[in-house]
Design a protein around this motif. Structure first.
Motif, short mmCIF file in Angstrom:
data_model
loop_
_atom_site.label_atom_id
_atom_site.label_comp_id
_atom_site.label_asym_id
_atom_site.label_seq_id
_atom_site.Cartn_x
_atom_site.Cartn_y
_atom_site.Cartn_z
N VAL A 54 0.87 -1.18 0.00
CA VAL A 54 0.00 0.00 0.00
C VAL A 54 0.90 1.23 0.00
O VAL A 54 1.40 1.65 1.04
CB VAL A 54 -0.94 0.00 1.23
CG1 VAL A 54 -1.83 1.24 1.23
CG2 VAL A 54 -1.80 -1.26 1.23
N CYS A 59 -1.65 3.79 -4.72
CA CYS A 59 -2.91 4.43 -4.32
C CYS A 59 -3.34 5.45 -5.36
O CYS A 59 -4.52 5.50 -5.74
CB CYS A 59 -2.72 5.11 -2.96
SG CYS A 59 -4.22 5.93 -2.33
N LEU A 173 -8.95 4.05 7.58
CA LEU A 173 -9.02 2.60 7.37
C LEU A 173 -10.27 2.03 8.03
O LEU A 173 -10.20 1.21 8.94
CB LEU A 173 -7.76 1.93 7.92
CG LEU A 173 -6.44 2.41 7.29
CD1 LEU A 173 -5.26 1.80 8.01
CD2 LEU A 173 -6.41 2.09 5.80
N THR A 180 -12.40 4.27 0.21
CA THR A 180 -11.06 3.85 0.65
C THR A 180 -10.97 2.33 0.72
O THR A 180 -9.92 1.76 0.44
CB THR A 180 -10.69 4.47 2.00
OG1 THR A 180 -11.70 4.16 2.97
CG2 THR A 180 -10.53 5.98 1.89
N LEU A 184 -8.17 0.22 -1.20
CA LEU A 184 -7.31 -0.74 -0.49
C LEU A 184 -7.38 -2.12 -1.11
O LEU A 184 -6.36 -2.79 -1.29
CB LEU A 184 -7.71 -0.80 0.99
CG LEU A 184 -7.33 0.40 1.85
CD1 LEU A 184 -8.03 0.32 3.20
CD2 LEU A 184 -5.82 0.46 2.06
N ALA A 194 -4.79 -3.60 7.05
CA ALA A 194 -4.04 -2.34 7.01
C ALA A 194 -4.02 -1.68 8.39
O ALA A 194 -3.00 -1.14 8.83
CB ALA A 194 -4.66 -1.40 5.98
#
Length: 206
Positions: A54, A59, A173, A180, A184, A194
């Motif tokens: 990540v 991203c 997260l 998001t 992810l 995460a």
């Protein structure tokens, strides 16, 4: 709340606006905050996420892909599954645009809410007459505001007196944030995985 932000966390908020502008988007979403936080390579929490693959680069690519798909998060596998049911997304879009014009199926942009308290973090420049505002304050979407509010709750639950990059990441997260979460998963991980990595990175830095 923002008086509790560390200098690094404030920079994340500011950089999220720059990321939003660079991507040509109109308001700061949680995905832009995530991208900005991941850009802080020297942070232990960010380093822990990079070990999962990540990273800011991956991203950014996924945020761009998501925006290109109108935020639906549908990839080739999803489209193929629908096609097996007789649903051809490309054909549907082509017919709609032929009848109603380009972008007919694009979703309406998420209505941004002014982020009270953020103005002191980001200088506001007046727009030139006849042109778009450049370098000024961008509104934050409700998703982004909720993520920042969660960062405060994360700091309180960890009994920390400040809000750092790790708390901002923990606020982002969250499985409730579908954007998001999609980003992810496109990077090959889940919010819970995460989150565990961020907490592990925080313990190592302590």
């Amino acid at each position: 709340m923002f008086e509790r932000f560390t200098r690094q966390a404030r920079q994340v908020v500011i950089q999220a606006q720059e990321e939003t502008r660079n991507l040509g988007h109109s308001a700061v979403g949680s995905e832009h905050l995530l991208l900005a936080a991941l850009s802080r390579r020297d942070d232990p929490a960010t380093a822990a996420l990079s070990r999962l693959g990540v990273t800011a680069g991956s991203c950014r690519a996924e945020v761009e892909r998501l925006a290109d798909r109108g935020g639906s998060g549908l990839g080739p596998d999803d489209a193929e599954s629908l096609r097996s049911l007789g649903i051809d997304l490309d054909e549907i879009r082509s017919r709609a645009e032929a009848a109603f014009g380009p972008g007919a199926l694009d979703p309406a942009p998420e209505k941004p809410e002014p982020a009270r308290g953020l103005r002191r973090l980001v200088p506001v420049r007046r727009a030139r007459r006849g042109g778009a505002r450049s370098g000024g304050h961008l509104a934050f979407t409700p998703r982004a505001k909720k993520a920042l509010e969660r960062s405060l709750r994360e700091a309180l639950s960890l009994k920390d007196r400040h809000i750092g990059t790790e708390h901002v990441l923990l606020g982002l997260l969250n499985p409730d944030d579908k954007v998001t979460t999609t980003v992810l998963r496109r990077m090959g991980t889940e919010p819970d995985t995460a989150r565990a990595a961020v907490l592990s990175g925080r313990r190592r830095a302590a």
